[in-house]
Design an enzyme around this catalytic site. Sequence first.
Site, short mmCIF file in Angstrom:
data_model
loop_
_atom_site.label_atom_id
_atom_site.label_comp_id
_atom_site.label_asym_id
_atom_site.label_seq_id
_atom_site.Cartn_x
_atom_site.Cartn_y
_atom_site.Cartn_z
N THR A 121 0.87 -1.19 0.00
CA THR A 121 0.00 0.00 0.00
C THR A 121 0.90 1.23 0.00
O THR A 121 1.70 1.42 0.93
CB THR A 121 -0.90 -0.01 1.25
OG1 THR A 121 -1.64 -1.23 1.23
CG2 THR A 121 -1.85 1.18 1.24
N PHE A 150 -6.28 -6.32 -1.01
CA PHE A 150 -7.42 -6.07 -0.11
C PHE A 150 -7.65 -7.21 0.88
O PHE A 150 -8.68 -7.26 1.54
CB PHE A 150 -8.70 -5.85 -0.94
CG PHE A 150 -8.61 -4.64 -1.84
CD1 PHE A 150 -8.87 -3.37 -1.34
CD2 PHE A 150 -8.26 -4.78 -3.17
CE1 PHE A 150 -8.77 -2.24 -2.16
CE2 PHE A 150 -8.17 -3.67 -4.00
CZ PHE A 150 -8.42 -2.39 -3.49
N GLU A 153 -6.26 -10.07 7.25
CA GLU A 153 -5.58 -11.08 8.05
C GLU A 153 -6.64 -11.91 8.77
O GLU A 153 -7.66 -11.38 9.21
CB GLU A 153 -4.63 -10.42 9.04
CG GLU A 153 -3.39 -9.89 8.35
CD GLU A 153 -2.49 -9.08 9.26
OE1 GLU A 153 -2.57 -9.24 10.50
OE2 GLU A 153 -1.71 -8.27 8.74
N ASN A 209 -9.91 1.42 3.01
CA ASN A 209 -9.56 1.31 4.42
C ASN A 209 -10.07 2.50 5.23
O ASN A 209 -10.53 2.34 6.36
CB ASN A 209 -8.04 1.16 4.59
CG ASN A 209 -7.62 -0.29 4.36
OD1 ASN A 209 -8.45 -1.16 4.16
ND2 ASN A 209 -6.33 -0.55 4.37
N PHE A 250 -18.42 -4.21 9.38
CA PHE A 250 -17.66 -3.11 10.02
C PHE A 250 -18.56 -2.12 10.74
O PHE A 250 -18.37 -0.91 10.65
CB PHE A 250 -16.75 -2.42 8.98
CG PHE A 250 -15.58 -3.28 8.61
CD1 PHE A 250 -14.36 -3.11 9.22
CD2 PHE A 250 -15.73 -4.29 7.68
CE1 PHE A 250 -13.28 -3.95 8.92
CE2 PHE A 250 -14.67 -5.13 7.37
CZ PHE A 250 -13.45 -4.96 7.99
N GLY A 254 -16.49 -1.26 19.70
CA GLY A 254 -15.54 -2.05 20.47
C GLY A 254 -14.47 -1.20 21.10
O GLY A 254 -14.73 -0.06 21.51
N GLY A 258 -7.38 -1.53 15.03
CA GLY A 258 -5.92 -1.55 15.06
C GLY A 258 -5.41 -2.21 13.80
O GLY A 258 -6.05 -2.12 12.75
N CYS A 261 -2.92 -1.80 8.95
CA CYS A 261 -3.44 -1.09 7.76
C CYS A 261 -4.29 0.13 8.08
O CYS A 261 -3.95 1.24 7.65
CB CYS A 261 -4.22 -2.06 6.89
SG CYS A 261 -3.16 -3.31 6.17
#
Length: 433
Positions: A121, A150, A153, A209, A250, A254, A258, A261
């Site tokens: 990126t 895209f 993890e 992002n 999304f 919470g 983190g 990215c």
Amino acid sequence: MRIAIIGTGYVGLVAGACFSDTGNDVICVDKNEDKIKRLLDGEIPIYEPGLEDLVKRGVKENRLSFTTSTADAVQKSDIIFMAVGTPPLPSGDPDLSYLKAAAEEVARSMPGYRLVVNKSTVPIGSHKTVAEWMKPHTTHSYDVVSNPEFLKEGTAIDDFLKPDRVVIGTNDEKVYETMRELYSPFVRQGNPIIWMDPVSAEITKYACNSFLAVRISFMNELAQLCEKVGGDIDQIRKGMSTDHRIGRHFLYAGVGYGGSCFPKDVQALVSTATKNDVKLGIVTEAENANARQKKHLVGKVKDHFGGNLKGKTFALWGLAFKPNTDDIREAPALTIIDELLRSEAKVKAFDPIAAENVKAIYGDKVEFTKSSYEAITGADALLVVTEWNEFKHADIQKIKSALKDPVVFDGRNVYDPVKMRENGFTYFGIGRS
Ligand SMILES: NC(=O)c1ccc[n+]([C@@H]2O[C@H](COP(=O)([O-])OP(=O)(O)OC[C@H]3O[C@@H](n4cnc5c(N)ncnc54)[C@H](O)[C@@H]3O)[C@@H](O)[C@H]2O)c1
């Protein structure tokens, strides 16, 4: 095709394994000798579900190999993927020194034409910057194409093998055709390969992002409102997500986002905008709200314990920035540990996969336990920080009897507040009054 991947991290190793699985010859390069040694010994240096099988298959079938020599890989390959890290500098701009070193070395090693693919990126305009860095170091021709990644993890293999879309940023039809052919096995189910100019491709990555970061921060701010005026953010999420215009991803309140990215890419986009006299106020505030959110859970802990945490023991469940990864970059758990230690509290932590990475930072300052229940034994309260499945299905009676007092700060809203209170817990969620 013959492919070299420069940078064998979360992206490079996944990309290498997946390209080799579709029949390409792939050489993964890393300058970290230990990482390459471990891979050559058959060890996978990161935790990513499904990766080990793919790597082993590629190696066994002689389609996937590892080296520390960029020169060797570049000589044997036609397409060179740049997948080195671009971590944030204190200014918010990405550190491009790894990319520059890699680009220069690729250029020096090229025995002829090469197609160079920016998979890292990178800031807007980097397709040109990489080409300029290469120029003094080679007499051969080359093209640089933007191909942002895209993957997520934790589900990286699935994301790579079945991407929502593939973005290819080039103005050259021949280059596009090569890339299209390379990716064609991954889009058989009809997901699109989107051809665009390189600047648009670079912006698309940051836009995705940043947009997702905005969604999370929006929900976190709304959760804080719920805590003041009543209402349950989880009910509100359900009410919102059934609207097709909004969708369901999304939208979880919470302890803040983190990972390697979102924080870095949001900052990089804002920095580019600022340099171009454009105000990206929404994105800027998403990042500010996130910084506040990362401290929110400890704020609740302090409120409950009357502001004094000295000598108290807190159990943390979850350290990775999200479940199913060992990645702790920018993880909210690190902010939470810092805040607790600053308040002279004791921290006992458990994570099924990521503990070693956190131990490398804190050493003896934090006690790392081998099981989740060991962490809570005798603790003054439990803080749930990462929503690993094993925490969602924990035995709440066992939690109750292990804790000194049954106090739970549920930073991921994994437990039912009513059930917790019925079972005698003092329960704090996020945005659940
Ligand atoms: N991790 C993700 O979820 C993700 C998703 C999409 C995009 N990205 C982007 O992909 C890029 C890589 O991210 P990552 O998470 O895989 O990083 P990483 O830190 O896991 O891996 C980068 C690797 O590059 C190696 N490296 C650095 N300089 C090198 C050089 N000159 N030659 C060879 N190897 C070199 C490092 O040793 C390291 O192993 C970043 O730009 C990131 O923003 C990451």
